[in-house]
Design a protein around this motif. Structure first.
Motif, mmCIF file in Angstrom:
data_model
loop_
_atom_site.group_PDB
_atom_site.id
_atom_site.type_symbol
_atom_site.label_atom_id
_atom_site.label_comp_id
_atom_site.label_asym_id
_atom_site.label_seq_id
_atom_site.Cartn_x
_atom_site.Cartn_y
_atom_site.Cartn_z
ATOM 1 N N GLY A 490 1.453 2.505 -18.730
ATOM 2 C CA GLY A 490 1.311 1.560 -19.830
ATOM 3 C C GLY A 490 2.161 0.322 -19.626
ATOM 4 N N PRO A 491 2.320 -0.503 -20.672
ATOM 5 C CA PRO A 491 3.119 -1.731 -20.558
ATOM 6 C C PRO A 491 4.577 -1.436 -20.224
ATOM 7 N N SER A 492 5.169 -2.314 -19.419
ATOM 8 C CA SER A 492 6.573 -2.244 -18.989
ATOM 9 C C SER A 492 6.867 -1.012 -18.152
ATOM 10 N N ILE A 493 5.865 -0.414 -17.515
ATOM 11 C CA ILE A 493 6.062 0.757 -16.657
ATOM 12 C C ILE A 493 5.851 0.326 -15.208
ATOM 13 N N PRO A 494 6.845 0.513 -14.322
ATOM 14 C CA PRO A 494 6.652 0.187 -12.904
ATOM 15 C C PRO A 494 6.060 1.371 -12.147
ATOM 16 N N VAL A 495 5.064 1.088 -11.311
ATOM 17 C CA VAL A 495 4.419 2.131 -10.508
ATOM 18 C C VAL A 495 4.181 1.579 -9.108
ATOM 19 N N GLU A 496 3.966 2.493 -8.177
ATOM 20 C CA GLU A 496 3.634 2.155 -6.792
ATOM 21 C C GLU A 496 2.204 2.584 -6.537
ATOM 22 N N ILE A 497 1.342 1.645 -6.126
ATOM 23 C CA ILE A 497 -0.079 1.930 -5.959
ATOM 24 C C ILE A 497 -0.458 1.798 -4.496
ATOM 25 N N GLN A 498 -1.518 2.520 -4.123
ATOM 26 C CA GLN A 498 -2.100 2.463 -2.789
ATOM 27 C C GLN A 498 -3.594 2.212 -2.925
ATOM 28 N N GLY A 499 -4.187 1.645 -1.865
ATOM 29 C CA GLY A 499 -5.628 1.420 -1.862
ATOM 30 C C GLY A 499 -6.031 -0.029 -1.743
ATOM 31 N N LEU A 500 -5.063 -0.968 -1.632
ATOM 32 C CA LEU A 500 -5.395 -2.380 -1.485
ATOM 33 C C LEU A 500 -5.824 -2.683 -0.053
ATOM 34 N N THR A 501 -6.617 -3.716 0.103
ATOM 35 C CA THR A 501 -7.106 -4.091 1.432
ATOM 36 C C THR A 501 -6.071 -4.853 2.239
ATOM 37 N N ASP A 502 -5.119 -5.494 1.571
ATOM 38 C CA ASP A 502 -4.123 -6.296 2.262
ATOM 39 C C ASP A 502 -2.825 -6.243 1.476
ATOM 40 N N VAL A 503 -1.754 -6.688 2.111
ATOM 41 C CA VAL A 503 -0.448 -6.686 1.449
ATOM 42 C C VAL A 503 -0.346 -7.924 0.572
ATOM 43 N N PRO A 504 -0.228 -7.789 -0.755
ATOM 44 C CA PRO A 504 -0.106 -8.967 -1.622
ATOM 45 C C PRO A 504 1.294 -9.559 -1.537
ATOM 46 N N ALA A 505 1.442 -10.748 -2.064
ATOM 47 C CA ALA A 505 2.739 -11.425 -2.086
ATOM 48 C C ALA A 505 3.477 -11.072 -3.367
ATOM 49 N N ALA A 506 4.816 -11.093 -3.297
ATOM 50 C CA ALA A 506 5.619 -10.818 -4.478
ATOM 51 C C ALA A 506 5.395 -11.912 -5.507
#
Length: 757
Positions: A490-506
């Motif tokens: 939910g809101p204000s919750i940090p998570v680590e996700i997998q499955g993107l095609t490329d590495v996004p920028a911070a």
């Protein structure tokens, strides 16, 4: 007896004489009256009448004035076929058959008459013809389309004349539409969005003074003007804005619920940031997780009696600056850590500048208060000098003394953080598609691109299609800060996700999409646009491009100053600030002692500033970051060189000054008058030089009488470009014939001179 019987009728009158034979008719048109008893052949009579009718029709056709044929009005409800070959209806087929049968009898006459009518159609413009009865003329012969080459041309002419009438017969109903206009759009695409022909758009653009083609690209402002001119509603939209072009899978408006605040801990090195975070984690996380748990990602949640708090673990605050550089605000509250025994240090001042520039409220944590040499009052006085005023001094910044070893003041610190959060009234919808921000991302060998994201609104579920900057994908796995898999965040919750095609920028924005195909389209478009954005960012902070950024109002030159000693810093900053004028202002975003670090480069990216290093150099990583983002780095060893370069840059931002320079004096010794040219001055150049493209001022009795330009300059009979002192010449003045002997001409030029401070 036989002979007498044979010749008797010749010499003896008969008892009833036979009637005389009828005289031959003089012509086909006159015949003598006949008796009712005469026998009449019906076939012969019918042929005679047909011949009379044909002769009468030929005479009438030859004597009739020539007229241009007009196509019959088409039925608007039954239009079919193509433009040049309309499909005939049932009635037309019957008429065509009847016409064909009639044309078989009189094909020769139709050939003759059609050639005449074709000549009139070619020589005269189209005009409206009165409707003719079909029996009164032979127009039907040419309407069948089989009367030869001329008839075909006539049919094409009728098709061209009938086209505007067909359009006017069935006008299309106007429908006002809402047209989403992106940053750039072609004329063809704009016409397609408005459901009009491209010629209409080109016509309106010609009225506006722009000659365009159907494939030419229009900017957003011009396209919106055309849309409004045509009666539609224009809506400005970004081409890669998902909310403007893609239908997000949103239900009804979700109610906004309170969320946990996002807190960033900032401060100088060795002031106790890491110790403070470790103590909060050990005491405030769940008891089952209190043992040696390794923190997997740079953010985690802390449960307190008054609510939850989300901490961003960003030592050195690089991530905070990078997010600011990308225009993103992910932090709600900043905890400024200052050691009681050390006081305010350069990195502390930099952290204050970052927080003030972002408009984020501060909570000051004075650490190491358990040390005997700690002096919290000195820290407060130093922070007041940096415009951070505590509440006890009448300010709005709470100060809390804490100790990471004994735990003193930790609860008060969290309480002040939550109190600030209550004042901010942080609320976000929960039952809605997720939106968030990328905190950090990396490429893992076994798992591929891995991104740590902070959900800001809505709820992110495992299996959702997401768009993160220029990358996209589907959430295959989702882990919390302890490395355990979760199904939603939910809101204000940090998570680590997998499955993107490329590495996004911070700092990239993360949006949950309803369809992965739409996410792919936007991601591919952003990848193609990445090069243009990169080039634009490289030109943002160069001193050489400051002259191109002249606009209305005061110009600002942002600087970041790093020096080797404190004395040089104060002297350089004060000298640079004194260069400010009403038109150009110098703004020192940050000044500190030490080498140029990545934090300085990130701050320069965010503030569009130029970095000046005095007797210091940049780190290797900072130098690469500056080259990648186009930040201008300047190194100096002499303070006056730095001041002169900044002054020159500010001078380049000023508009040039126009100055008048006198280059020669001329005396008029004779005046010649011609009827074609007017008065010609016979002159002697007494001083300087006379150029043909110069301006001139007429002096009579040392009083300015007229100012203008030289029309022609001659020496003898030849046109010359210039005449030097000591030579005579002939001069005519443009628009002035009032010259007299004894007048003087002052020759001058207008030059643009660069202004200096």
């Amino acid at each position: 007896m036989i002979l007498s019987a044979m010749f008797r009728p010749l010499f003896s009158p008969p008892p009833h004489p036979p009637p005389p034979p009828p005289p031959l008719p003089l012509s086909l048109h006159s015949s003598p009256p006949r008796r009712s008893s005469d026998l009449v052949d019906p076939e012969r009579e019918r042929a005679r009448r047909a011949a009379e009718a044909e002769a009468a029709a030929l005479r009438e056709m030859l004597s009739r004035p020539r007229k241009v044929l007009k196509a019959p009005e088409p039925d608007a409800g039954n239009l079919s076929g193509t433009l040049h070959k309309p499909a005939p209806g049932k009635g037309a087929k019957k008429e065509a058959k009847a016409t064909t049968g009639e044309a078989k009898k009189t094909i020769k006459a139709s050939d003759v008459s059609s050639s005449w009518s074709d000549e009139s159609g070619r020589k005269k413009p189209a005009a409206k013809a009165e409707p003719q009865a079909p029996g009164a003329s032979r127009d039907g012969w040419r309407a069948g389309g089989k009367a030869g080459k001329g008839a075909k041309g006539n049919a094409r002419a009728r098709g061209r004349n009938a086209q505007p009438e067909r359009q006017a017969a069935a006008p299309a109903e106007f429908i006002a539409r809402e047209v989403h206009v992106p940053e750039t759009i072609t004329v063809a695409d704009l016409a397609h969005k408005m459901s009009v022909k491209a010629a209409e758009v080109i016509k309106h653009l010609m009225k506006l003074g722009q000659m365009v083609t159907i494939n030419q690209v229009l900017d957003q402002e011009t396209a919106m003007i055309v849309v409004e001119e045509l009666g539609h509603t224009a809506i400005a939209a970004k081409l890669d804005d998902p909310e403007a072009f893609l239908e997000l899978a949103e239900g009804p408006e979700a109610p906004a619920l309170p969320r946990a605040p996002v807190v960033t801990v900032m401060g100088h090195v060795d002031h106790g940031k890491t110790s403070l975070l470790d103590y909060i984690r050990r005491t405030k996380v769940a008891s089952g997780e209190a043992g040696g748990i390794t923190q997997h990602i740079g953010a985690y949640n802390v449960k307190t009696d008054r609510g939850m708090v989300t901490f961003l673990d960003t030592p050195g605050h690089e991530a905070f600056t990078a997010m600011r550089a990308r225009g993103t605000k992910a932090t709600d509250i900043v905890i400024l850590v200052v050691a009681a025994d050390d006081g305010v240090m350069p990195q502390t001042k930099e952290a204050i500048h970052h927080a003030q520039a972002a408009g984020v409220p501060l909570v000051v944590a004075i650490t190491k208060i358990d040390k005997p040499d700690g002096n919290p009052e000195r820290v407060k006085q130093e922070l007041v000098a940096e415009q951070v005023v505590p509440e006890e001094y009448g300010g709005d910044v709470p100060f809390v003394g804490v100790s990471a070893k004994t735990g003193q003041g930790i609860d008060d610190l969290l309480e002040n953080v939550l109190l600030q959060a209550e004042i901010l009234e942080l609320k976000e919808p929960v039952d809605a598609p997720a939106k968030g921000i990328v905190i950090e991302a990396r490429l893992d060998k076994g798992r591929g691109p891995v991104a740590t994201i902070l959900v800001q609104s809505g709820t992110l579920h495992r299996g959702d299609a997401v768009l993160a900057g220029a990358s996209f994908g589907r959430v295959r796995a989702m882990l919390n800060e302890n490395g355990k898999p979760v199904n939603s965040a939910g809101p204000s919750i940090p998570v680590e996700i997998q499955g993107l095609t490329d590495v996004p920028a911070a700092g990239d924005e993360v949006i949950a999409m309803a369809d992965e195909r739409k996410a792919r389209e936007i991601a591919l478009f952003r990848q193609g646009k990445f090069r243009d954005v990169k080039l634009a960012r490289q030109q943002a902070a160069k001193l050489e491009s400051m002259f191109d950024n002249i606009g209305e109002g005061t110009q600002t030159l942002a600087l970041i100053v790093k020096t080797d000693v404190q004395g040089s810093q104060e002297a350089l900053v004060s000298s640079l600030l004194k260069l400010s004028t009403e038109e150009v202002r110098v703004q020192v975003v940050h000044a500190a002692v030490g080498g140029i670090s990545e934090s300085d480069v990130n701050l320069a990216i965010a503030s569009h500033a130029v970095i000046i290093g005095f007797n210091v150099r940049a780190e290797q990583s900072a130098k690469k970051l500056a080259e990648h983002n186009g930040v201008d780095l300047r190194y100096y060893n002499i303070i006056y060189d730095a001041i002169d370069d900044v002054r020159n840059a500010m001078s380049g931002m000023l508009a040039p000054e126009q100055r008048e320079e006198i280059i020669g004096m001329v005396e008029i010794r004779e005046v010649y008058t011609t009827s074609r040219v007017g008065n010609i001055a016979g002159c002697m150049v007494t001083d300087g030089v006379v150029r043909r493209d110069s301006q001139v001022r007429l002096l009579r009795n040392h009083v300015v009488h007229w100012t203008g330009h030289i029309d022609s300059l001659r020496r003898f009979k030849d046109d010359v470009k210039e005449v030097k002192a000591g030579f005579d010449c002939g001069i005519t003045l443009k628009g002035n014939n009032d010259i007299e002997v004894g007048d003087q001409l002052e020759i001058f030029e207008i030059k643009e001179v660069a202004r200096s401070l």
